[in-house]
Design a protein around this motif. Sequence first.
Motif, PDB file in Angstrom:
ATOM      1  N   LEU A 277      21.766   4.308 110.215  1.00 48.42           N
ATOM      2  CA  LEU A 277      20.311   4.354 110.081  1.00 48.42           C
ATOM      3  C   LEU A 277      19.800   5.758 109.737  1.00 48.42           C
ATOM      4  O   LEU A 277      19.767   6.651 110.567  1.00 48.42           O
ATOM      5  CB  LEU A 277      19.615   3.858 111.364  1.00 48.42           C
ATOM      6  N   GLY A 278      19.390   5.920 108.470  1.00 46.81           N
ATOM      7  CA  GLY A 278      18.779   7.162 108.035  1.00 46.81           C
ATOM      8  C   GLY A 278      19.669   8.375 108.205  1.00 46.81           C
ATOM      9  O   GLY A 278      19.230   9.395 108.741  1.00 46.81           O
ATOM     10  N   ILE A 279      20.920   8.264 107.769  1.00 45.52           N
ATOM     11  CA  ILE A 279      21.883   9.340 107.986  1.00 45.52           C
ATOM     12  C   ILE A 279      21.415  10.662 107.381  1.00 45.52           C
ATOM     13  O   ILE A 279      21.510  11.714 108.023  1.00 45.52           O
ATOM     14  CB  ILE A 279      23.263   8.950 107.414  1.00 45.52           C
ATOM     15  N   LYS A 280      20.901  10.631 106.161  1.00 42.57           N
ATOM     16  CA  LYS A 280      20.456  11.865 105.515  1.00 42.57           C
ATOM     17  C   LYS A 280      19.372  12.550 106.347  1.00 42.57           C
ATOM     18  O   LYS A 280      19.438  13.771 106.592  1.00 42.57           O
ATOM     19  CB  LYS A 280      19.927  11.563 104.109  1.00 42.57           C
ATOM     20  N   ALA A 281      18.374  11.769 106.791  1.00 41.22           N
ATOM     21  CA  ALA A 281      17.282  12.334 107.603  1.00 41.22           C
ATOM     22  C   ALA A 281      17.805  12.863 108.925  1.00 41.22           C
ATOM     23  O   ALA A 281      17.362  13.916 109.402  1.00 41.22           O
ATOM     24  CB  ALA A 281      16.212  11.268 107.840  1.00 41.22           C
ATOM     25  N   ARG A 282      18.757  12.157 109.518  1.00 40.63           N
ATOM     26  CA  ARG A 282      19.300  12.588 110.805  1.00 40.63           C
ATOM     27  C   ARG A 282      20.092  13.885 110.678  1.00 40.63           C
ATOM     28  O   ARG A 282      19.978  14.771 111.525  1.00 40.63           O
ATOM     29  CB  ARG A 282      20.176  11.480 111.397  1.00 40.63           C
ATOM     30  N   ILE A 283      20.883  13.996 109.618  1.00 36.07           N
ATOM     31  CA  ILE A 283      21.670  15.215 109.413  1.00 36.07           C
ATOM     32  C   ILE A 283      20.747  16.414 109.199  1.00 36.07           C
ATOM     33  O   ILE A 283      20.939  17.482 109.783  1.00 36.07           O
ATOM     34  CB  ILE A 283      22.639  15.044 108.228  1.00 36.07           C
ATOM     35  N   LEU A 284      19.711  16.240 108.363  1.00 34.58           N
ATOM     36  CA  LEU A 284      18.760  17.328 108.124  1.00 34.58           C
ATOM     37  C   LEU A 284      18.024  17.687 109.417  1.00 34.58           C
ATOM     38  O   LEU A 284      17.763  18.863 109.691  1.00 34.58           O
ATOM     39  CB  LEU A 284      17.754  16.915 107.043  1.00 34.58           C
ATOM     40  N   ASN A 285      17.688  16.660 110.198  1.00 35.30           N
ATOM     41  CA  ASN A 285      16.980  16.891 111.460  1.00 35.30           C
ATOM     42  C   ASN A 285      17.854  17.679 112.442  1.00 35.30           C
ATOM     43  O   ASN A 285      17.382  18.561 113.155  1.00 35.30           O
ATOM     44  CB  ASN A 285      16.574  15.549 112.069  1.00 35.30           C
ATOM     45  N   VAL A 286      19.145  17.351 112.457  1.00 38.63           N
ATOM     46  CA  VAL A 286      20.084  18.040 113.345  1.00 38.63           C
ATOM     47  C   VAL A 286      20.262  19.495 112.926  1.00 38.63           C
ATOM     48  O   VAL A 286      20.204  20.412 113.756  1.00 38.63           O
ATOM     49  CB  VAL A 286      21.451  17.317 113.345  1.00 38.63           C
ATOM     50  N   LEU A 287      20.477  19.718 111.639  1.00 35.06           N
ATOM     51  CA  LEU A 287      20.740  21.072 111.156  1.00 35.06           C
ATOM     52  C   LEU A 287      19.514  21.975 111.243  1.00 35.06           C
ATOM     53  O   LEU A 287      19.637  23.195 111.385  1.00 35.06           O
ATOM     54  CB  LEU A 287      21.250  21.017 109.710  1.00 35.06           C
ATOM     55  N   ASN A 288      18.313  21.371 111.140  1.00 32.06           N
ATOM     56  CA  ASN A 288      17.079  22.167 111.152  1.00 32.06           C
ATOM     57  C   ASN A 288      16.367  22.134 112.506  1.00 32.06           C
ATOM     58  O   ASN A 288      15.222  22.579 112.618  1.00 32.06           O
ATOM     59  CB  ASN A 288      16.119  21.658 110.069  1.00 32.06           C
ATOM     60  N   TYR A 289      17.039  21.619 113.523  1.00 33.69           N
ATOM     61  CA  TYR A 289      16.392  21.447 114.828  1.00 33.69           C
ATOM     62  C   TYR A 289      15.967  22.796 115.418  1.00 33.69           C
ATOM     63  O   TYR A 289      16.717  23.767 115.423  1.00 33.69           O
ATOM     64  CB  TYR A 289      17.336  20.752 115.810  1.00 33.69           C
ATOM     65  N   LYS A 290      14.718  22.833 115.903  1.00 30.74           N
ATOM     66  CA  LYS A 290      14.191  24.016 116.595  1.00 30.74           C
ATOM     67  C   LYS A 290      13.414  23.552 117.815  1.00 30.74           C
ATOM     68  O   LYS A 290      12.674  22.566 117.759  1.00 30.74           O
ATOM     69  CB  LYS A 290      13.267  24.827 115.679  1.00 30.74           C
ATOM     70  N   ARG A 291      13.570  24.256 118.909  1.00 29.72           N
ATOM     71  CA  ARG A 291      12.822  23.930 120.119  1.00 29.72           C
ATOM     72  C   ARG A 291      11.344  24.275 119.939  1.00 29.72           C
ATOM     73  O   ARG A 291      11.013  25.304 119.355  1.00 29.72           O
ATOM     74  CB  ARG A 291      13.372  24.699 121.321  1.00 29.72           C
ATOM     75  N   LEU A 292      10.474  23.401 120.453  1.00 37.98           N
ATOM     76  CA  LEU A 292       9.050  23.679 120.403  1.00 37.98           C
ATOM     77  C   LEU A 292       8.681  24.763 121.410  1.00 37.98           C
ATOM     78  O   LEU A 292       9.252  24.838 122.496  1.00 37.98           O
ATOM     79  CB  LEU A 292       8.256  22.410 120.740  1.00 37.98           C
TER      80      LEU A 292
END
Length: 319
Positions: A277-292
């Motif tokens: 499910l949405g692998i591309k979006a998940r990978i980008l989300n993981v690599l670009n993750y930043k804490r609020l």
Amino acid sequence: MIDEIFYLILNMSIASCFVIVALWIVRLFKSLPRRMIYPLWALAFYRLMIPFTITTDWSLFNFTGGLVKRVISIETITHDTVSIPGADDLAIMNTIGAAKSYIPLEYHTKNLREIFIISSKVWAVIVVATLILAAISLILARRELKKAVFLKDNIYCSDILLSPVLMGVLHPRIILPTGIDPNSVEGSMILAHENVHRIRLDNLWRILAIIIVCLHWFNPLVWVMIKLFYEDMELSCDETVFRKGKYSVEERKDYASLLLHFAKDKRLFSTSAFGHLGIKARILNVLNYKRLTVIGTVTSVVILLVIALLLVTNPSLRG
């Protein structure tokens, strides 16, 4: 009786379209973490399953012009025969405008009555058929996964899986493909992900989603909602894993590699699989993750609470 239920379902389905579109738009704001957006889908679920809610001047439907034909209080429908705490503020939206009275349901014309009786029968047949198919699929999946081999705690392994899954609601089991060591770095990442699903009772939400799709099979936006809901479930789960754990950039890359590795699983269990499910979006989300930041978190919470108030309430009573 069936046409009365169908009339309510149809009204709820129409009202939910605005909620779904609104949440669809909210998803476009990349600054809002998916772990905060994901719970908002409960608002759409509520609209699709519960016909009544409180009325406020803040409701989104106060600004939809003549779209809402009428808002009917609970007392009007029950004729004060049922005592419901706080019923003065509870109401049902009549977005169709085909009925002139409720319980028993009376239509404005005989032709409308005939149309709804026929439509309700078609709706009911398809609902029953889809629920049976969904139940059979779940039973078959559980039967196959019962052959999984116990490893430790609630962790099992199975040679029929290509991707890890969480199976069950009350006593969920994490089932790994054969060859994955739960004590390895990769295994710990997978377990962290599946444990977030377990703690949030995501499998229960999946079942509710299936029931909703079966009840509202005629509404294309509901099918869109389910797709977006599943994607946000996984994206928010990934974010929660990184928020709770201290993962380095290299470890996030390893996590992304795991997602890509398991993305090939397209079989029966894929809706609850780790790498789907949405692998591309998940990978980008993981690599670009930043804490609020604290300010970012407070601002996001306030915005989402306002959105919830707008979407979950009915417009002020009129007519």
